[in-house]
Write a protein that holds these residues in place. Structure first.
Motif, PDB file in Angstrom:
ATOM      1  N   ALA A  53       0.819  -1.214   0.000  1.00 28.91           N
ATOM      2  CA  ALA A  53       0.000   0.000   0.000  1.00 28.91           C
ATOM      3  C   ALA A  53       0.853   1.265   0.000  1.00 28.91           C
ATOM      4  CB  ALA A  53      -0.929   0.003   1.213  1.00 28.91           C
ATOM      5  N   GLY A  54       2.186   1.087   0.054  1.00 30.03           N
ATOM      6  CA  GLY A  54       3.066   2.243   0.122  1.00 30.03           C
ATOM      7  C   GLY A  54       3.132   2.830   1.517  1.00 30.03           C
ATOM      8  N   CYS A  55       2.584   2.102   2.488  1.00 36.16           N
ATOM      9  CA  CYS A  55       2.591   2.556   3.870  1.00 36.16           C
ATOM     10  C   CYS A  55       3.832   2.033   4.597  1.00 36.16           C
ATOM     11  CB  CYS A  55       1.319   2.092   4.587  1.00 36.16           C
ATOM     12  SG  CYS A  55      -0.202   2.802   3.900  1.00 36.16           S
ATOM     13  N   VAL A  56       4.003   2.473   5.828  1.00 31.80           N
ATOM     14  CA  VAL A  56       5.142   2.071   6.647  1.00 31.80           C
ATOM     15  C   VAL A  56       4.648   1.132   7.734  1.00 31.80           C
ATOM     16  CG1 VAL A  56       6.947   2.884   8.227  1.00 31.80           C
ATOM     17  CG2 VAL A  56       6.334   4.249   6.210  1.00 31.80           C
ATOM     18  N   ALA A  57       5.267  -0.041   7.827  1.00 30.55           N
ATOM     19  CA  ALA A  57       4.881  -1.025   8.838  1.00 30.55           C
ATOM     20  C   ALA A  57       5.571  -0.709  10.165  1.00 30.55           C
ATOM     21  CB  ALA A  57       5.241  -2.431   8.377  1.00 30.55           C
ATOM     22  N   VAL A  58       4.833  -0.919  11.242  1.00 26.07           N
ATOM     23  CA  VAL A  58       5.374  -0.746  12.589  1.00 26.07           C
ATOM     24  C   VAL A  58       5.238  -2.090  13.300  1.00 26.07           C
ATOM     25  CG1 VAL A  58       5.256   0.544  14.753  1.00 26.07           C
ATOM     26  CG2 VAL A  58       4.617   1.661  12.592  1.00 26.07           C
ATOM     27  N   ASN A  59       6.326  -2.844  13.373  1.00 27.34           N
ATOM     28  CA  ASN A  59       6.283  -4.127  14.065  1.00 27.34           C
ATOM     29  C   ASN A  59       6.094  -3.890  15.554  1.00 27.34           C
ATOM     30  OD1 ASN A  59       6.434  -6.372  12.352  1.00 27.34           O
ATOM     31  ND2 ASN A  59       8.616  -6.035  11.959  1.00 27.34           N
ATOM     32  N   THR A  60       5.101  -4.564  16.141  1.00 29.85           N
ATOM     33  CA  THR A  60       4.775  -4.345  17.550  1.00 29.85           C
ATOM     34  C   THR A  60       4.679  -5.674  18.282  1.00 29.85           C
ATOM     35  OG1 THR A  60       3.506  -2.374  16.925  1.00 29.85           O
ATOM     36  CG2 THR A  60       3.163  -3.239  19.145  1.00 29.85           C
ATOM     37  N   ASN A  61       5.361  -5.756  19.391  1.00 29.12           N
ATOM     38  CA  ASN A  61       5.370  -6.959  20.217  1.00 29.12           C
ATOM     39  C   ASN A  61       3.985  -7.163  20.841  1.00 29.12           C
ATOM     40  OD1 ASN A  61       5.760  -8.876  22.233  1.00 29.12           O
ATOM     41  ND2 ASN A  61       7.712  -8.037  22.913  1.00 29.12           N
ATOM     42  N   PRO A  62       3.320  -8.303  20.595  1.00 27.24           N
ATOM     43  CA  PRO A  62       1.983  -8.512  21.163  1.00 27.24           C
ATOM     44  C   PRO A  62       1.994  -8.672  22.678  1.00 27.24           C
ATOM     45  CG  PRO A  62       2.750 -10.486  20.039  1.00 27.24           C
ATOM     46  CD  PRO A  62       3.729  -9.406  19.707  1.00 27.24           C
ATOM     47  N   LEU A  63       3.171  -8.912  23.267  1.00 28.44           N
ATOM     48  CA  LEU A  63       3.262  -9.073  24.715  1.00 28.44           C
ATOM     49  C   LEU A  63       3.486  -7.741  25.429  1.00 28.44           C
ATOM     50  CD1 LEU A  63       5.427 -12.328  24.921  1.00 28.44           C
ATOM     51  CD2 LEU A  63       2.942 -12.098  24.921  1.00 28.44           C
ATOM     52  N   TYR A  64       3.517  -6.662  24.683  1.00 32.61           N
ATOM     53  CA  TYR A  64       3.686  -5.346  25.292  1.00 32.61           C
ATOM     54  C   TYR A  64       2.573  -5.076  26.315  1.00 32.61           C
ATOM     55  CZ  TYR A  64       7.397  -3.070  22.540  1.00 32.61           C
ATOM     56  OH  TYR A  64       8.592  -2.683  22.003  1.00 32.61           O
ATOM     57  N   THR A  65       2.924  -4.330  27.338  1.00 34.68           N
ATOM     58  CA  THR A  65       1.927  -3.848  28.281  1.00 34.68           C
ATOM     59  C   THR A  65       1.158  -2.705  27.617  1.00 34.68           C
ATOM     60  OG1 THR A  65       3.389  -2.174  29.222  1.00 34.68           O
ATOM     61  CG2 THR A  65       3.468  -4.386  30.201  1.00 34.68           C
ATOM     62  N   PRO A  66      -0.015  -2.352  28.157  1.00 33.56           N
ATOM     63  CA  PRO A  66      -0.740  -1.216  27.586  1.00 33.56           C
ATOM     64  C   PRO A  66       0.095   0.064  27.552  1.00 33.56           C
ATOM     65  CG  PRO A  66      -2.189  -2.476  29.010  1.00 33.56           C
ATOM     66  CD  PRO A  66      -0.828  -3.074  29.171  1.00 33.56           C
ATOM     67  N   THR A  67       0.914   0.288  28.561  1.00 33.82           N
ATOM     68  CA  THR A  67       1.762   1.484  28.583  1.00 33.82           C
ATOM     69  C   THR A  67       2.756   1.471  27.430  1.00 33.82           C
ATOM     70  OG1 THR A  67       1.583   1.649  30.993  1.00 33.82           O
ATOM     71  CG2 THR A  67       3.434   2.797  29.956  1.00 33.82           C
ATOM     72  N   GLU A  68       3.371   0.308  27.177  1.00 35.65           N
ATOM     73  CA  GLU A  68       4.330   0.186  26.080  1.00 35.65           C
ATOM     74  C   GLU A  68       3.635   0.339  24.728  1.00 35.65           C
ATOM     75  OE1 GLU A  68       7.629  -2.846  28.013  1.00 35.65           O
ATOM     76  OE2 GLU A  68       5.675  -3.629  27.424  1.00 35.65           O
ATOM     77  N   MET A  69       2.429  -0.213  24.613  1.00 37.70           N
ATOM     78  CA  MET A  69       1.667  -0.066  23.378  1.00 37.70           C
ATOM     79  C   MET A  69       1.349   1.404  23.115  1.00 37.70           C
ATOM     80  SD  MET A  69      -0.917  -3.312  23.923  1.00 37.70           S
ATOM     81  CE  MET A  69      -2.066  -2.835  22.632  1.00 37.70           C
ATOM     82  N   ALA A  70       0.901   2.098  24.152  1.00 36.14           N
ATOM     83  CA  ALA A  70       0.552   3.505  23.992  1.00 36.14           C
ATOM     84  C   ALA A  70       1.760   4.313  23.538  1.00 36.14           C
ATOM     85  CB  ALA A  70       0.000   4.057  25.312  1.00 36.14           C
ATOM     86  N   LEU A  88       8.108   3.115  -5.464  1.00 34.80           N
ATOM     87  CA  LEU A  88       8.960   3.065  -4.274  1.00 34.80           C
ATOM     88  C   LEU A  88      10.408   2.805  -4.667  1.00 34.80           C
ATOM     89  CD1 LEU A  88       6.768   0.925  -1.825  1.00 34.80           C
ATOM     90  CD2 LEU A  88       7.207   3.388  -1.677  1.00 34.80           C
ATOM     91  N   GLY A  89      11.328   3.392  -3.923  1.00 34.98           N
ATOM     92  CA  GLY A  89      12.755   3.186  -4.181  1.00 34.98           C
ATOM     93  C   GLY A  89      13.505   2.855  -2.910  1.00 34.98           C
ATOM     94  N   HIS A  90      14.804   2.652  -3.041  1.00 32.60           N
ATOM     95  CA  HIS A  90      15.627   2.245  -1.906  1.00 32.60           C
ATOM     96  C   HIS A  90      15.610   3.263  -0.775  1.00 32.60           C
ATOM     97  CE1 HIS A  90      18.365  -0.970  -3.991  1.00 32.60           C
ATOM     98  NE2 HIS A  90      17.077  -1.258  -4.044  1.00 32.60           N
ATOM     99  N   GLY A  91      15.387   4.525  -1.080  1.00 33.89           N
ATOM    100  CA  GLY A  91      15.414   5.546  -0.051  1.00 33.89           C
ATOM    101  C   GLY A  91      14.117   5.729   0.701  1.00 33.89           C
ATOM    102  N   ASP A  92      13.052   5.043   0.269  1.00 33.20           N
ATOM    103  CA  ASP A  92      11.753   5.195   0.926  1.00 33.20           C
ATOM    104  C   ASP A  92      11.664   4.359   2.193  1.00 33.20           C
ATOM    105  OD1 ASP A  92      10.269   6.992  -0.865  1.00 33.20           O
ATOM    106  OD2 ASP A  92      10.513   5.386  -2.344  1.00 33.20           O
ATOM    107  N   LEU A  93      11.023   4.916   3.201  1.00 33.02           N
ATOM    108  CA  LEU A  93      10.885   4.247   4.493  1.00 33.02           C
ATOM    109  C   LEU A  93       9.926   3.073   4.382  1.00 33.02           C
ATOM    110  CD1 LEU A  93      11.620   4.322   7.517  1.00 33.02           C
ATOM    111  CD2 LEU A  93       9.668   5.863   7.863  1.00 33.02           C
ATOM    112  N   ALA A  94      10.347   1.921   4.905  1.00 34.11           N
ATOM    113  CA  ALA A  94       9.520   0.710   4.871  1.00 34.11           C
ATOM    114  C   ALA A  94       9.025   0.308   6.249  1.00 34.11           C
ATOM    115  CB  ALA A  94      10.310  -0.455   4.268  1.00 34.11           C
ATOM    116  N   LEU A  95       9.905   0.457   7.247  1.00 42.01           N
ATOM    117  CA  LEU A  95       9.643  -0.166   8.544  1.00 42.01           C
ATOM    118  C   LEU A  95      10.122   0.723   9.675  1.00 42.01           C
ATOM    119  CD1 LEU A  95       8.730  -2.987   9.766  1.00 42.01           C
ATOM    120  CD2 LEU A  95      11.149  -3.613   9.714  1.00 42.01           C
ATOM    121  N   LEU A  96       9.288   0.863  10.702  1.00 44.05           N
ATOM    122  CA  LEU A  96       9.737   1.404  11.976  1.00 44.05           C
ATOM    123  C   LEU A  96       9.888   0.212  12.910  1.00 44.05           C
ATOM    124  CD1 LEU A  96       7.633   4.656  12.569  1.00 44.05           C
ATOM    125  CD2 LEU A  96       9.990   4.438  11.773  1.00 44.05           C
TER     126      LEU A  96
END
Length: 591
Positions: free
Chosen positions: A110-127, A219-227
Motif C-alpha cells: 500500500a506504500g505505507c510504513v509497517a510498525v512491528n509491535t510486540n503482542p506481549l507489550y503492556t498497555p503502557t508500552e503499546m501507547a 517506491l525506491g531504496h530511499g523510501d521508508l519501509a519499517l519502523l
C-alpha cells in the motif's frame, strides 16, 4: 607502525569468503520489498509459503499465490477503504501466524510504513509505540485486543483490524482450534471496540478491484519501509527507520552468506523466533521468502515442547534461534533421542551463543550452528560465521559483503588489531536514523558510521569476537571483566541450565562479579560453581557470589535481561542505605 585504519579498510576477512561468498554485490535489482516479494510469489506461486503449527500438530497453510492475492486485497483495503496515504504508519501486532505475512506485505504494498509491535507489550508500552510512530491503523490479534481498548483514546489510531491465531486454517480445523482457545483456555478476552475482522477487510479490498501495484511501483531504496522499535534493553524504545533499500540489501547480503546451504524453492525453515523481531523478520521471513522456502511458523515456543510437532511433522532444513532456545531444546529428551534428520544449518544470534550449547547442538543434529551478529539498526545482519571453511568458536564470524567494520577507542580512533574497541559499522543495511529523534540519531550515527556500543576484538584473519556491551562491562580493581566470558564458562558445568552475570558494588574492588544460575540438577551448590569457575577463570574474573534462581528475566525472544538484575541489586542497596522509619505511635486506648 601500521596505521590501524588501513588494517580494517583492507578487509582482511575477505580471504575467508574463499569462493563461497562473493566479495562484492551488485546493487539489488528490486527497488522495494514489494518488488522482491512479487518476484518470489510469481516464481513459486503453487508452493506452500507458510504453515502455522499449533502445539497439538493442527495446522493451516498458505501458498505463495494466496499470500500474493490476500496481501493485494489488504493493500487496496488500506488505501481505498480506509483512505490511507503513502507513508502512513500501520502497526502489526501479532504472534507468528498466517495473518502476519498478509498484513505486513499488504501494508508495504500500500506504500505505507509497517510498525512491528510486540503482542506481549503492556498497555503502557503499546501507547508509547503507537503515539511515537503516529500509527493510524493497528492490525492486532484478538488475544490482546482488550489491552488496546484501554489505551486507544491516548493514541492517534483511527482504525482497528482484528485477526485470530488460526485465521485462514481449513474450515474444520480452524473453528476447533479457535474454540479451544476461546472457550476452553479462555484466552480470548472480550472488548467493546469498533473493529474490522481481517477476512472482512480482505473481502472489502477485493470488492474495490484496485491494482495495488500502482501504490508501490514508484517506491525506491530511499523510501521508508519499517519502523522497528528497539527492544528496550537500552532504555526507552526508539523506532529505527529501515528503508526498502536497507531491507533489500540485507536480504541480498544474507543470501550471499548462506547460498551454499540454501537451495531455492527447496528449504523448510522453522520460525520459532517472533517475526515482529528484526532477526526473524529479515532472516526467516524476507530472506527465506525470497528463496522460495516453506516457513513453519510456531505462534509461541514456550514451553519448548510446543516445537515438538513442528520438528516431527516437517522436514526442517533450517532453524534459527537464540542461545536459550537451543539450550532448552537440548534439555528435551524428544529432541536429543530423536533429533531432526534434515537440518542443513542453524543460525544463532540475538545474544552471545555459549560454546557448550553450540558443541552439544552440532553433536546432536550433525549440522553447523553458526553465530551471527546484528542490531535492529542494521536490518539486522552485520556479521556471520562462514558456513564453509574454518569457524572460530566464540566468534561472530566475518562481515557480510559490502559491510565495513572498524573497532575504535573512546575518541573514535581505530585501535590496533587484537585490541578491544567499540564496533562501528558502515554499509547499505544501516538505518536512516531514529524516528523523530535527531539527538539520539546524532549520538550513534557519526561520520557515516553506526556506533553499536558493543566491544569486540579482531584477529589477524579478520574474524570478530564480541567481548561485551560497553555498559555491561564490570570493572574489578581496574580490570575489565566481560559477563559473556564468565557466562560461557559457567555454562560448561553439567548441572547448570543457564546463567547471567552482572557487576555489583563492592567496597574493596569497586565492583564484584555476581552470577545468577538456574540449576539443571537440584544438587548443584554454590561451592561447586565457584570451584568450576576457579578452574577456568583468572582470579578477578571469578564470581564473588552465586545466586540461584528458578528462572531469569528475559525479553520476548529469550535474551536474558542483565539490566533487570542490576536494577534489582541497586534497589536492594538503596533500601539498605535508607534509615528505618520511626516506629508508629501507639494508638490511644479505647474507652
Amino acid at each position: 607502525m601500521t596505521d590501524p585504519t588501513s588494517v580494517y579498510d583492507a578487509h582482511p576477512w575477505a580471504t575467508q569468503y574463499a569462493g563461497h561468498i562473493p566479495a562484492t554485490l551488485d546493487v539489488p535489482l528490486h527497488a522495494s520489498v514489494p518488488a522482491l516479494a512479487a518476484e518470489a510469489m510469481a516464481q513459486y506461486a503453487g508452493q506452500t509459503a507458510f504453515t502455522t503449527v499449533m502445539p497439538n500438530g493442527m495446522y493451516g497453510s498458505l501458498s505463495f499465490a494466496q499470500v500474493a492475492e490476500m496481501s493485494d486485497a489488504f493493500a487496496v483495503f488500506l488505501r481505498e477503504e480506509l483512505g490511507l496515504s503513502a507513508g502512513d504508519r500501520v502497526a502489526v501486532q501479532m504472534p507468528n501466524c498466517l495473518s502476519y505475512p498478509v498484513a505486513l506485505l499488504g501494508t508495504l504494498k500500500a506504500g505505507c510504513v509497517a510498525v512491528n509491535t510486540n503482542p506481549l507489550y503492556t498497555p503502557t508500552e503499546m501507547a508509547h509505540q503507537f503515539q511515537d510512530s503516529g500509527a493510524k491503523v493497528v492490525v492486532i490479534v484478538d488475544l490482546f485486543a482488550d489491552k488496546l481498548e484501554g489505551i486507544l483514546a491516548q493514541t492517534g489510531v483511527q482504525h482497528v483490524v482484528v485477526t485470530r491465531v488460526p485465521e485462514f486454517f481449513p474450515p474444520v480445523v480452524g473453528p476447533i482450534v479457535y474454540g479451544v482457545m476461546k472457550y476452553w483456555n479462555r484466552a480470548v478476552p472480550a472488548h467493546g471496540m469498533k473493529v474490522t475482522r481481517l477476512p472482512d477487510a480482505l473481502a472489502r479490498g477485493r470488492a474495490r478491484q484496485g491494482d495495488p501495484k500502482r501504490y508501490w511501483s514508484t517506491l525506491g531504496h530511499g523510501d521508508l519501509a519499517l519502523l522497528q522499535y528497539t527492544g528496550g534493553t537500552t532504555g526507552v524504545a526508539k523506532g529505527a527507520m529501515l528503508s526498502h533499500g536497507n531491507l533489500v540489501w540485507n536480504v541480498a547480503q544474507m543470501r550471499a552468506m548462506c547460498a551454499s546451504h540454501v537451495e531455492p524453492g527447496q528449504e523448510v525453515v522453522l520460525t520459532a523466533l517472533p517475526l515482529y523481531h528484526i532477526f526473524a523478520f529479515t532472516v526467516n521471513f524476507l530472506s527465506m521468502f525470497a528463496a522460495g522456502a516453506r516457513n513453519i511458523l510456531v505462534p509461541s515456543p514456550r514451553p519448548v515442547q510446543f516445537l515438538q510437532r513442528a520438528f516431527e511433522n516437517y522436514p526442517i532444513t533450517w532453524v534459527t534461534g537464540v542461545n536459550t532456545l537451543y539450550n532448552a531444546l537440548l534439555n528435551e529428551e524428544w529432541f536429543t533421542a530423536f533429533p531432526p534428520r534434515h537440518i542443513k544449518a542453524a543460525g544463532g544470534g540475538g545474544a552471545a551463543m555459549h560454546r557448550a550449547v553450540v558443541e552439544r547442538f552440532e553433536q546432536t543434529v550433525g549440522a553447523p550452528l553458526v553465530e551471527g551478529y546484528g542490531l535492529t539498526e542494521t536490518s539486522p545482519v552485520v556479521c556471520f560465521q562462514p558456513l564453509n571453511g574454518r569457524r572460530d568458536p566464540d566468534s561472530i564470524g566475518i562481515p557480510a559483503p559490502m559491510t565495513d567494520v572498524r573497532l575504535v577507542d573512546d575518541d573514535g580512533c581505530p585501535v590496533p588489531q587484537g585490541q578491544p574497541g567499540e564496533l562501528v559499522v558502515r554499509g547499505p543495511q544501516v538505518m536512516q536514523g531514529y524516528w523523530q529523534r535527531p539527538a539520539e540519531t546524532a549520538q550513534v550515527l557519526r561520520g557515516g558510521w553506526l556506533h553499536t556500543g558493543d566491544v569486540a576484538v579482531m584477529d589477524e584473519r579478520g574474524t570478530f569476537r564480541i567481548v561485551d556491551r560497553k555498559k555491561d562491562m564490570i570493572l574489578v580493581s581496574g580490570f575489565n571483566v566481560y559477563p559473556n566470558e564468565i557466562e560461557d564458562a559457567i555454562a560448561r558445568h553439567d548441572k547448570v541450565l543457564e546463567s547471567a552475570v552482572i557487576g555489583v558494588p563492592d567496597a574493596k574492588t569497586g565492583e564484584a562479579v555476581q552470577a545468577y544460575v538456574v540449576k539443571r540438577d537440584d544438587s548443584l551448590t554454590e561451592a561447586e560453581v565457584l570451584a568450576h569457575c576457579r578452574s577456568l577463570l583468572t582470579g578477578y574474573k571469578q564470581p564473588a557470589k552465586v545466586v540461584f534462581r528458578d528462572e531469569l528475566p528475559k525479553t520476548a525472544v529469550g535474551k536474558i535481561l542483565r539490566r533487570d538484575l542490576r536494577q534489582e541489586v541497586l534497589g536492594q542497596s538503596k533500601n539498605a542505605n535508607t534509615p528505618p522509619a520511626a516506629p508508629a505511635a501507639p494508638s490511644a486506648p479505647k474507652g
